[in-house]
Design an enzyme around this catalytic site. Structure first.
Site, PDB file in Angstrom:
ATOM      1  N   ASP A 353       0.811  -0.948   0.036  1.00  0.00           N
ATOM      2  CA  ASP A 353      -0.025  -0.153  -0.003  1.00  0.00           C
ATOM      3  C   ASP A 353       0.737   1.252   0.107  1.00  0.00           C
ATOM      4  O   ASP A 353       2.042   1.473   0.876  1.00  0.00           O
ATOM      5  CB  ASP A 353      -0.927  -0.135   1.279  1.00  0.00           C
ATOM      6  CG  ASP A 353      -2.011   1.005   1.302  1.00  0.00           C
ATOM      7  OD1 ASP A 353      -1.910   1.984   0.675  1.00  0.00           O
ATOM      8  OD2 ASP A 353      -3.222   0.363   1.894  1.00  0.00           O
ATOM      9  N   ARG A 355      -0.439   4.451   0.156  1.00  0.00           N
ATOM     10  CA  ARG A 355      -1.084   5.571   0.660  1.00  0.00           C
ATOM     11  C   ARG A 355      -0.687   6.409   1.595  1.00  0.00           C
ATOM     12  O   ARG A 355      -0.906   7.621   1.844  1.00  0.00           O
ATOM     13  CB  ARG A 355      -2.765   5.156   0.994  1.00  0.00           C
ATOM     14  CG  ARG A 355      -3.492   4.802  -0.524  1.00  0.00           C
ATOM     15  CD  ARG A 355      -4.685   4.574   0.100  1.00  0.00           C
ATOM     16  NE  ARG A 355      -4.717   3.232   0.553  1.00  0.00           N
ATOM     17  CZ  ARG A 355      -5.790   2.532   0.932  1.00  0.00           C
ATOM     18  NH1 ARG A 355      -7.082   3.199   0.920  1.00  0.00           N
ATOM     19  NH2 ARG A 355      -5.882   1.087   1.636  1.00  0.00           N
TER      20      ARG A 355
END
Ligand SMILES: [Zn+2]
Length: 443
Positions: A353, A355
């Site tokens: 991920d 983010r």
């Protein structure tokens, strides 16, 4: 062949022949490319210094990223994030005058967003310009004197109309009040667009790295797009070529910072496939619209609802990577399984991920959020980032099970196992292995 001049290179040969055809619309002489690698004598870094976190806009100084007068620039990067590339295309196609400056008449915010204590707490806001919506007010005199200072935040009003909200009204979960929610199903909102403005020392601190290493990595990973990252340590602010943030406020904007009013909030990361096209492999749109429904209820009850929409497509890895991961998940031995959900992403992208929610709370602090009474998010990363930044969280609201699309159970079960908040606890190994998605042959 190139010849060095003060702060510029004179370029001769094929480039100057091509450029000779361009109209002289820029203040730059078109046969010159102005390099930004060295401070100009008497340049903007000295004339318009930025003191990040200062108490007044005058002390803080304006963010000047425009290219219409390069000598005034006091930051790295360009306005508009990734859209600066389209601006370049428009200018290349002679559809836009590079010297064009915005006429800001009547563009001021439709709702006041007043300075909050968080704006001035050291390190609290490092990824946006808190004064970005007040440029025309705060720096109007300089703009009048010819300095090209542009807003990085815009605040306007809109009405939203979503089929799920109409269904919620038909199902008597929501009722029109004629003010927040209309009989037509329209929701009145204030919407706020926020372009990224990064204070590099603050960003480095947030990610536990040195400013030098951050600058070097940004330079290298953008293919050397911004040489000033490594040559101009005097420029501390960077406008990165990434997507913006949109905040949708349902109810009064001022109520967000009022501890006496309840706040319902969803922080949502972009997922075009689900948000716009209704793809059923994830829970993004159903959870987003559930967040909007709860935000309407909170506003109708005297509180306020806030939806923050971050352009971080495909866990900030982009849609190409995301679709490659879908194929890798569906084609692996045993089919798409919650047990191997994160592994497949890491195999393709090199990270599970991207983010990194560390910057996410900035926009909440900008709006004056100190506590969220109802958080419509199960993400432990978002929750941890908010709590660590000093925001108190009341109730965590999971997505109602009936809103989870059939093929999205793989994602939601894998996320619960990885630490997502779940009122029914963490799924065990057997549950994970038995949660499988649709086969590629069955689409
Ligand atoms: Zn999604």
């Amino acid at each position: 062949m190139v010849q060095k001049g003060p702060g510029a290179l004179r370029v001769t040969g094929p480039l100057s022949i091509r450029e000779a055809k361009l109209p002289m619309t820029s203040q730059n002489r078109t046969s010159h490319i102005r390099l930004t690698s060295h401070p100009e004598p008497g340049g903007a870094a000295a004339r318009f210094p930025i003191h990040w976190g200062a108490a007044t806009p005058e002390e803080r100084g304006p963010v000047i990223a425009s290219t219409t007068n390069p000598a005034d620039r006091n930051v790295i990067g360009a306005h508009g994030g990734s859209y600066s590339v389209y601006r370049a295309l428009a200018i290349s196609a002679r559809a836009m005058n590079p010297a064009q400056r915005p006429d800001l008449t009547n563009t001021h915010p439709t709702a006041e967003i007043l300075p909050q204590p968080q704006w001035f707490e050291p390190g609290k806001i490092v990824s946006l310009d808190p004064f970005g919506h007040r440029v025309a007010q705060d720096f109007g005199q300089w703009i009048g004197e010819g300095v090209d200072i542009r807003p990085t935040i815009a605040v306007t009003k809109a009405r939203l109309n979503l089929p799920e909200i109409l269904a919620a009204m038909a199902g008597h979960r929501l009722a029109a009040d004629g003010h927040i929610l209309h009989g037509s199903g329209d929701i009145s909102v204030t919407k706020i667009a926020v372009d990224p403005v990064w204070h590099l020392p603050g960003i480095a601190e947030r990610f536990g790295t040195s400013e030098n290493l951050l600058r070097r990595t940004l330079f290298e990973q953008t293919g050397g797009m911004y040489p000033e990252l490594v040559t101009r340590p005097d420029l501390k602010v960077f406008l990165p070529p990434i997507g913006s943030i949109t905040a949708y406020v349902i109810g009064e904007v001022a109520a967000i910072a009022d501890p006496g009013r309840k706040l319902a909030c969803r922080v949502h990361d972009e997922c075009n496939g689900s948000d716009v096209f209704g793809s059923d492999i994830c829970t993004c749109r159903p959870y987003l619209v559930h967040g909007i429904e709860e935000a309407v209820k909170e506003a109708q009850g005297g509180g306020v609802g806030l939806i923050v929409y971050n352009r971080k497509e495909g866990r900030a890895l982009g849609e190409v990577t995301k679709f490659l991961v879908y194929n890798a998940r569906k084609r692996q031995e045993g089919g798409d399984s919650a047990a191997t959900y994160f592994e497949r992403t890491e195999c393709v992208a090199g990270v599970q991920d991207a983010r990194f929610q560390q910057l996410m709370p900035d926009v909440l602090h900008w709006l004056g959020v100190r506590k969220i009474d109802r958080l419509m998010s199960m993400s432990n990363m978002k929750y941890d980032a908010m709590v660590e930044s000093g925001i108190e969280i009341g109730e965590r609201v999971a997505i109602p099970p009936e809103l989870i699309p059939p093929d999205a159970s793989v994602e939601i079960e894998a996320k619960k196992a990885a630490g997502y908040y779940s009122p029914d606890g963490t799924p065990g190994d057997n549950a994970l292995k038995s949660t499988v998605g649709r086969d590629l042959e069955k689409f």
